[in-house]
Design a protein around this motif. Sequence first.
Motif, PDB file in Angstrom:
ATOM      1  N   MET A   1       0.849  -1.183   0.000  1.00 49.71           N
ATOM      2  CA  MET A   1       0.000   0.000   0.000  1.00 49.71           C
ATOM      3  C   MET A   1       0.890   1.240   0.000  1.00 49.71           C
ATOM      4  O   MET A   1       1.858   1.323   0.740  1.00 49.71           O
ATOM      5  N   ALA A   2       0.551   2.212  -0.826  1.00 50.36           N
ATOM      6  CA  ALA A   2       1.333   3.441  -0.932  1.00 50.36           C
ATOM      7  C   ALA A   2       1.200   4.264   0.341  1.00 50.36           C
ATOM      8  O   ALA A   2       0.114   4.411   0.890  1.00 50.36           O
ATOM      9  N   SER A   3       2.320   4.778   0.789  1.00 53.47           N
ATOM     10  CA  SER A   3       2.291   5.620   1.988  1.00 53.47           C
ATOM     11  C   SER A   3       2.506   7.091   1.646  1.00 53.47           C
ATOM     12  O   SER A   3       2.423   7.933   2.516  1.00 53.47           O
ATOM     13  N   GLU A   4       2.796   7.369   0.391  1.00 60.79           N
ATOM     14  CA  GLU A   4       3.041   8.737  -0.056  1.00 60.79           C
ATOM     15  C   GLU A   4       1.830   9.257  -0.829  1.00 60.79           C
ATOM     16  O   GLU A   4       1.253   8.543  -1.640  1.00 60.79           O
ATOM     17  N   LEU A   5       1.490  10.521  -0.585  1.00 63.01           N
ATOM     18  CA  LEU A   5       0.445  11.150  -1.383  1.00 63.01           C
ATOM     19  C   LEU A   5       1.056  11.710  -2.658  1.00 63.01           C
ATOM     20  O   LEU A   5       2.232  12.036  -2.705  1.00 63.01           O
ATOM     21  N   LYS A   6       0.239  11.844  -3.669  1.00 62.88           N
ATOM     22  CA  LYS A   6       0.697  12.454  -4.911  1.00 62.88           C
ATOM     23  C   LYS A   6       0.853  13.957  -4.685  1.00 62.88           C
ATOM     24  O   LYS A   6       0.301  14.510  -3.726  1.00 62.88           O
ATOM     25  N   PRO A   7       1.601  14.643  -5.569  1.00 57.79           N
ATOM     26  CA  PRO A   7       1.808  16.091  -5.399  1.00 57.79           C
ATOM     27  C   PRO A   7       0.488  16.861  -5.427  1.00 57.79           C
ATOM     28  O   PRO A   7      -0.481  16.438  -6.065  1.00 57.79           O
ATOM     29  N   VAL A   8       0.468  17.992  -4.772  1.00 60.43           N
ATOM     30  CA  VAL A   8      -0.700  18.867  -4.752  1.00 60.43           C
ATOM     31  C   VAL A   8      -0.897  19.464  -6.147  1.00 60.43           C
ATOM     32  O   VAL A   8       0.067  19.874  -6.801  1.00 60.43           O
ATOM     33  N   VAL A   9      -2.150  19.471  -6.614  1.00 63.49           N
ATOM     34  CA  VAL A   9      -2.508  20.065  -7.906  1.00 63.49           C
ATOM     35  C   VAL A   9      -3.667  21.026  -7.688  1.00 63.49           C
ATOM     36  O   VAL A   9      -4.381  20.922  -6.693  1.00 63.49           O
ATOM     37  N   ASN A  10      -3.857  21.941  -8.629  1.00 67.30           N
ATOM     38  CA  ASN A  10      -5.001  22.837  -8.462  1.00 67.30           C
ATOM     39  C   ASN A  10      -6.223  22.253  -9.183  1.00 67.30           C
ATOM     40  O   ASN A  10      -6.113  21.418 -10.074  1.00 67.30           O
ATOM     41  N   PHE A  11      -7.385  22.721  -8.786  1.00 68.04           N
ATOM     42  CA  PHE A  11      -8.651  22.198  -9.282  1.00 68.04           C
ATOM     43  C   PHE A  11      -8.778  22.365 -10.794  1.00 68.04           C
ATOM     44  O   PHE A  11      -9.168  21.440 -11.503  1.00 68.04           O
ATOM     45  N   GLU A  12      -8.453  23.555 -11.301  1.00 68.21           N
ATOM     46  CA  GLU A  12      -8.644  23.860 -12.716  1.00 68.21           C
ATOM     47  C   GLU A  12      -7.836  22.946 -13.626  1.00 68.21           C
ATOM     48  O   GLU A  12      -8.241  22.657 -14.742  1.00 68.21           O
ATOM     49  N   GLU A  13      -6.680  22.494 -13.190  1.00 62.83           N
ATOM     50  CA  GLU A  13      -5.825  21.643 -14.017  1.00 62.83           C
ATOM     51  C   GLU A  13      -5.990  20.154 -13.710  1.00 62.83           C
ATOM     52  O   GLU A  13      -5.238  19.332 -14.227  1.00 62.83           O
TER      53      GLU A  13
END
Length: 119
Positions: free
Chosen positions: A1-13
């Motif tokens: 199971m992944a313990s890292e979150l993906k990078p933060v992105v903005n809603f519009e993109e």
Amino acid sequence: MASELKPVVNFEESLGILDIRVGRVVSAQPCAETPKPTHRMVIDFGKYGQRVSYGRFTAHPLDEVIGRLVLAVLNFPPRAMGAVVSEVLVLGVQYPGRDSGEATFVSPAVNAKIGSKLF
């Protein structure tokens, strides 16, 4: 199971460019023309029309699938799945205790309006 979150992105993109809407499954049947067992589902999206989707929701009996509200991505290009083409991607998550890729539906908790947009 992944313990890292993906990078933060903005809603519009990210979510802002996807057209995710509520639909109701009007018919469903097993499909043997795909590499893995799937259901062929015709889904009504109201003013956006009916679309065909093939998905690995086979842990659900057909009588639980027909009439169900689902969320689906309407603006992905059609995708070939063996000899058939899926017009929309019905959203799902891993069905507990089943093989990888076998899914259960992501659905509204109440009787939402057909064609409503996810936000």
